[in-house]
Design a protein around this motif. Structure first.
Motif, PDB file in Angstrom:
ATOM      1  N   GLU A  13       0.831  -1.209   0.000  1.00 26.35           N
ATOM      2  CA  GLU A  13       0.000   0.000   0.000  1.00 26.35           C
ATOM      3  C   GLU A  13       0.865   1.259   0.000  1.00 26.35           C
ATOM      4  O   GLU A  13       0.620   2.205  -0.751  1.00 26.35           O
ATOM      5  CB  GLU A  13      -0.913   0.002   1.230  1.00 26.35           C
ATOM      6  CG  GLU A  13      -1.776   1.235   1.340  1.00 26.35           C
ATOM      7  CD  GLU A  13      -2.430   1.346   2.704  1.00 26.35           C
ATOM      8  OE1 GLU A  13      -2.727   2.485   3.111  1.00 26.35           O
ATOM      9  OE2 GLU A  13      -2.635   0.306   3.353  1.00 26.35           O
ATOM     10  N   LYS A  17       1.175   3.992  -3.011  1.00 25.36           N
ATOM     11  CA  LYS A  17       0.813   5.387  -2.777  1.00 25.36           C
ATOM     12  C   LYS A  17       1.900   6.321  -3.292  1.00 25.36           C
ATOM     13  O   LYS A  17       1.620   7.390  -3.846  1.00 25.36           O
ATOM     14  CB  LYS A  17       0.568   5.619  -1.277  1.00 25.36           C
ATOM     15  CG  LYS A  17       0.102   7.038  -0.956  1.00 25.36           C
ATOM     16  CD  LYS A  17      -0.320   7.172   0.496  1.00 25.36           C
ATOM     17  CE  LYS A  17       0.862   7.268   1.407  1.00 25.36           C
ATOM     18  NZ  LYS A  17       0.472   7.595   2.802  1.00 25.36           N
ATOM     19  N   THR A  26      -5.656   2.131  -5.063  1.00 28.86           N
ATOM     20  CA  THR A  26      -6.980   1.826  -4.504  1.00 28.86           C
ATOM     21  C   THR A  26      -7.294   0.342  -4.602  1.00 28.86           C
ATOM     22  O   THR A  26      -8.031  -0.189  -3.767  1.00 28.86           O
ATOM     23  CB  THR A  26      -8.076   2.641  -5.212  1.00 28.86           C
ATOM     24  OG1 THR A  26      -8.011   2.399  -6.627  1.00 28.86           O
ATOM     25  CG2 THR A  26      -7.922   4.115  -4.930  1.00 28.86           C
ATOM     26  N   LEU A  29      -5.714  -1.182  -1.585  1.00 36.26           N
ATOM     27  CA  LEU A  29      -6.550  -0.857  -0.432  1.00 36.26           C
ATOM     28  C   LEU A  29      -7.790  -1.740  -0.397  1.00 36.26           C
ATOM     29  O   LEU A  29      -8.218  -2.213   0.661  1.00 36.26           O
ATOM     30  CB  LEU A  29      -6.974   0.617  -0.487  1.00 36.26           C
ATOM     31  CG  LEU A  29      -5.926   1.668  -0.164  1.00 36.26           C
ATOM     32  CD1 LEU A  29      -6.500   3.064  -0.359  1.00 36.26           C
ATOM     33  CD2 LEU A  29      -5.416   1.506   1.259  1.00 36.26           C
ATOM     34  N   ARG A  32      -6.975  -5.072   0.876  1.00 36.39           N
ATOM     35  CA  ARG A  32      -6.616  -5.020   2.296  1.00 36.39           C
ATOM     36  C   ARG A  32      -7.856  -4.992   3.183  1.00 36.39           C
ATOM     37  O   ARG A  32      -7.899  -5.629   4.238  1.00 36.39           O
ATOM     38  CB  ARG A  32      -5.744  -3.786   2.574  1.00 36.39           C
ATOM     39  CG  ARG A  32      -5.378  -3.645   4.041  1.00 36.39           C
ATOM     40  CD  ARG A  32      -4.540  -2.424   4.305  1.00 36.39           C
ATOM     41  NE  ARG A  32      -4.374  -2.217   5.726  1.00 36.39           N
ATOM     42  CZ  ARG A  32      -3.819  -1.147   6.278  1.00 36.39           C
ATOM     43  NH1 ARG A  32      -3.342  -0.192   5.503  1.00 36.39           N
ATOM     44  NH2 ARG A  32      -3.713  -1.022   7.583  1.00 36.39           N
ATOM     45  N   LYS A 117      -8.235   9.218   0.657  1.00 33.12           N
ATOM     46  CA  LYS A 117      -7.929   7.798   0.535  1.00 33.12           C
ATOM     47  C   LYS A 117      -9.127   6.936   0.944  1.00 33.12           C
ATOM     48  O   LYS A 117      -9.487   5.992   0.233  1.00 33.12           O
ATOM     49  CB  LYS A 117      -6.705   7.444   1.390  1.00 33.12           C
ATOM     50  CG  LYS A 117      -6.260   5.996   1.235  1.00 33.12           C
ATOM     51  CD  LYS A 117      -4.987   5.711   2.020  1.00 33.12           C
ATOM     52  CE  LYS A 117      -5.281   5.542   3.492  1.00 33.12           C
ATOM     53  NZ  LYS A 117      -4.105   5.055   4.261  1.00 33.12           N
ATOM     54  N   LEU A 121     -11.459   4.342  -1.364  1.00 30.49           N
ATOM     55  CA  LEU A 121     -11.685   2.973  -0.932  1.00 30.49           C
ATOM     56  C   LEU A 121     -13.177   2.671  -0.832  1.00 30.49           C
ATOM     57  O   LEU A 121     -13.655   1.626  -1.308  1.00 30.49           O
ATOM     58  CB  LEU A 121     -11.011   2.745   0.420  1.00 30.49           C
ATOM     59  CG  LEU A 121     -11.295   1.406   1.106  1.00 30.49           C
ATOM     60  CD1 LEU A 121     -10.822   0.244   0.240  1.00 30.49           C
ATOM     61  CD2 LEU A 121     -10.611   1.370   2.475  1.00 30.49           C
TER      62      LEU A 121
END
Length: 291
Positions: A13, A17, A26, A29, A32, A117, A121
């Motif tokens: 991640e 970024k 994304t 993310l 995750r 962010k 997501l």
């Protein structure tokens, strides 16, 4: 997810970024937080109450994807209030907020938050789990000067059935400056640390940064008296002492109208006793203003 896998995902991640495009970032993310979001939207209802001093409406409380028991109160309100399933939520978490359960039940609307962010997501998660949903997510810092233009640009003169505000800062001043004429129900987070007999708020500051020390937002009585002038009545205070619900006077006859002092609740159950004492000791020294 195992700890080793979590570390790998976090490293990917961070790399994405800094060095990769938004799409890849994304996507990482998404993977995750996929399981966390899936667990959240598929949880069974929890009916645990957080206070013994309950009003009649508190019997309808339950939690699925709200922070506390707001889901049940929202559900109950809109079994009584005619609606077109339209919402606005300002200030939210991507897996725990006041409108995720509404989205699950085919409501449409828009959410606003300043965290880019998390907004990206949330968009990706909604697109995957609720591909037919009609939800817009806006990255914006809400102020008392832009709130009405944001509402006008995104919903026009349409009625808003449910309006949720939780920005942990200038909530009182933003709401005071909001055109509430087309809103049926308001949910807002009040500052339970201040107490029930005062009308206080943080002073308006567009650069306000939240710190978990009891200095944020405004007291329940401050919100109540301001909203009374805007033709809204208090109908619910959620049992954890976090959120209060106000109804447009057009629908007040459908509910028991509550007294903000008698129905005040303060039960910070997520805090240790030491942390509670620490915050309560600091509150009296904060620079709240009378409103």
């Amino acid at each position: 997810m195992k700890p080793s896998k979590k570390r790998i995902v976090r490293i990917l991640e961070e790399l994405s970024k800094n060095f990769l495009g938004e799409y890849i970032h994304t996507t990482i993310l998404f993977f995750r937080f996929y399981n966390k979001f899936k667990r959240s939207i598929n949880k069974k209802k929890s009916y645990e109450k957080f206070s013994n001093e309950l009003d009649q409406i508190n019997q309808f409380e339950y939690k699925i994807t709200s922070q506390n028991n707001e889901d049940g109160i929202i559900d109950y309100i809109f079994t009584k209030v005619p609606n077109n399933k339209k919402f606005v939520e300002i200030g939210f978490g991507f897996y725990e907020n006041n409108t995720l359960n509404l989205i699950k039940n085919n409501w449409s609307g828009f959410l606003v938050d300043l965290h880019y962010k998390e907004n990206l997501l949330f968009k990706k998660l909604l697109k995957f789990f609720f591909p037919k949903s009609n939800v817009n997510i806006i990255t914006e810092k809400i102020t008392k000067n832009n709130i009405n233009s944001i509402l006008q640009n995104n919903i026009g003169n349409s009625e808003i059935d449910f309006f949720s505000l939780d920005i942990d800062s200038n909530d009182y001043w933003v709401l005071k400056n909001t055109n509430l004429q087309n809103i049926k129900c308001i949910c807002l987070e009040y500052n339970h640390w201040i107490g029930k007999n005062v009308k206080k708020s943080v002073p308006y500051n567009e650069n306000f940064e939240f710190v978990d020390n009891g200095f944020f937002g405004a007291s329940l009585l401050a919100f109540h008296d301001m909203l009374k002038l805007k033709n809204f009545d208090l109908i619910a205070v959620e049992s954890s002492g976090t959120n209060a619900f106000f109804i447009n006077k057009r629908f007040s006859h459908l509910f028991e109208i509550l007294d903000p002092i008698k129905s005040f609740k303060s039960n910070p159950y997520l805090y240790s006793e030491d942390k509670k004492l620490e915050i309560f000791s600091k509150v009296k020294n904060h620079n709240f203003v009378d409103v």
